[in-house]
Design an enzyme around this catalytic site. Structure first.
Site, PDB file in Angstrom:
ATOM      1  NE  ARG A 172      -4.187  -1.782   1.946  1.00  0.00           N
ATOM      2  CZ  ARG A 172      -5.039  -2.232   2.859  1.00  0.00           C
ATOM      3  NH1 ARG A 172      -4.766  -2.069   4.146  1.00  0.00           N
ATOM      4  NH2 ARG A 172      -6.146  -2.830   2.504  1.00  0.00           N
ATOM      5  CE  LYS A 211     -16.446 -13.150  11.524  1.00  0.00           C
ATOM      6  NZ  LYS A 211     -15.770 -11.968  12.029  1.00  0.00           N
ATOM      7  N   GLY A 223      -6.691  -7.818   2.055  1.00  0.00           N
ATOM      8  CA  GLY A 223      -5.399  -7.553   2.672  1.00  0.00           C
ATOM      9  C   GLY A 223      -4.594  -8.819   2.890  1.00  0.00           C
ATOM     10  N   GLY A 251     -11.996  -4.641   2.016  1.00  0.00           N
ATOM     11  CA  GLY A 251     -13.396  -4.308   2.300  1.00  0.00           C
ATOM     12  C   GLY A 251     -14.001  -3.455   1.195  1.00  0.00           C
TER      13      GLY A 251
END
Ligand code: ADP
Ligand code: MG
Length: 408
Positions: A39, A207, A365, A389
């Site tokens: 990044r 998840k 990420g 996200g």
């Protein structure tokens, strides 16, 4: 949506002007070592363009999730040290966000120099739900630019946040889309309209609940969804199989069952692994065995076994689908790649992405960190997104506040 670009701002003239730039410097740290500087590297071009043109650049960025107060653990120091190493321009870091240090250093900033403000999340107003609170913080950030400033949003990883440094400053200054945000949005557009088929999506990670909205929106759009990572066990459970001690979100089973039913009619095929690597415990040196996915309890660890990777047959089957695709989007590691013994599935997927003729996008990420720590180069992929996200929310079809606020 139409945006003003960074090139337009530069053409208007930036020499001697204070330009506020929202960058994404939210890098993973091991103590004070940056473990993936992707990044930071991706943030450099916009800063270089502005400093080359003589701007006085004020950078806002966040790191991690501090609780709205200064916390040394979340200081931007390591990220800014790495930025300074890579940069051809002068970079300083203020000790605060909009306090004495920021004001003093901003006032003495010269043309072509960069001042990074400390983690914007050290101020609770940054993420406040209250418009007036966020607005007050944005006013203080904008005040640092004097009377002739402008705002450039280059933090793709934060465009899904309605935060002061992303959203509210853009309502107060002439605002422009940074090159990184522009490039990311162009790539995601290719995944949502006129997508080249077959369109194969690989989903993993921890998840299933994080990924439900994107799965929901991909049914009918993707031709194939390959399911790996911790979420595969909720899929196996939804098909009626026992998963022993593996990660399972029981409350999501009915949702997944509904997706499986809908997918058949919508022309989307879910591919769930046929074999799984099961471990005796969650640790790097755990004993492990490969077993059929529908008989996880048949491992010698019985009901205690924990599935930590997809098996080799599944990895090969997934790789074949990827090689036959024209477009591939991958989010989420296939297994606990942080432990070498359970990295094979993730490695096989990364490998397949590098050999397919398809246009390939890696988002997330941990996924980006995984391909880099496994030794792959960014250039082997079509695009590695800086935003996990944000790219998921884009693919979910959600409105991204940081993008719509730049629309005019
Ligand atoms: P990304 O950041 O790419 O979106 P996630 O944050 O969703 O990915 O998930 C990454 C994490 O998922 C990794 O830390 C990895 O260890 C974990 N993971 C993958 N497979 C499993 C598994 N079978 N059981 C538990 N955790 C897993
Ligand atoms: Mg993650």
């Amino acid at each position: 949506m139409t945006f003003h670009t960074l090139n337009e701002l530069i053409a208007e003239g930036v020499r001697g002007r204070y330009i506020l730039v929202r960058s994404d410097l939210n890098v993973p740290l091991d103590g004070s070592t940056v473990t993936d500087d992707g990044r930071i590297k991706a943030s450099l071009p916009v800063l270089a363009k502005l400093t080359d043109a003589g701007a006085r650049v004020l950078v806002t960025a966040h790191l991690g999730r501090p609780k709205g107060a200064p916390d040394e653990k979340y200081s931007l120091k390591p990220a800014v040290a790495r930025l300074a190493e890579l940069a051809s321009f002068n970079v300083a870091l203020a000790e605060d966000t909009v306090g004495r240090s920021a004001k003093q250093l901003a006032a003495s900033l010269q043309d072509g120099e960069v001042l990074v403000l400390e983690n914007v999340r050290f101020d609770a107003r940054e993420t406040s739900k209250d418009d007036a609170q966020r607005g007050a913080f944005a006013d203080e950030l904008v005040a640092l630019t004097g009377g002739n400033g402008a705002f450039v949003d280059d933090a793709f990883g934060a465009v899904h946040r309605k935060h002061a440094s992303v959203y509210d400053v853009a309502t107060r200054l002439p605002s422009y889309q940074g090159d990184l945000v522009h490039a990311e949005v162009e790539v995601l557009r290719k995944l949502t309209s006129d997508t080249q088929r077959p369109y194969v999506v690989v989903l993993g990670g921890s998840k299933v609940s994080d990924k439900l909205a994107v799965i929901d929106n991909l049914i009918g759009k993707a031709d194939t969804i390959l399911v790996g990572g911790g979420m595969l066990f909720t899929f196996l459970a939804a098909e009626g199989h026992k998963v022993a001690g593996s990660l399972l979100e029981e409350d999501q089973i009915p949702v997944v069952q509904e997706y499986l039913r809908r997918a058949a009619d919508a022309g989307t095929e879910f591919v769930v692994p046929s074999d799984v690597v099961v471990a005796s415990k969650f640790s790097a040196d755990a004993e492990h065995q490969t077993v059929p996915a529908d008989a996880i309890e048949s491992s010698s660890f019985g009901a205690e076994g924990i599935g930590l990777d997809i098996g080799p047959d599944s990895a090969a089957a997934f790789a074949d689908r990827i090689k036959a695709a024209k477009t591939v989007f991958w989010n989420g590691p296939m297994g606990v790649f942080e432990f070498a013994a359970f990295a094979a599935g993730t490695r096989a997927i990364a490998e397949a992405l590098t050999v397919t003729d398809a246009f390939t996008v890696v988002g997330g990420g941990d996924s980006a960190a995984a391909v880099r720590t496994l030794g792959f180069e960014d250039s082997q992929f079509g695009h590695i997104s800086t935003g996990g996200g944000a790219s998921l929310e884009y693919l979910e079809g959600k409105e991204l506040p940081g993008l719509s606020v730049l629309d005019r």
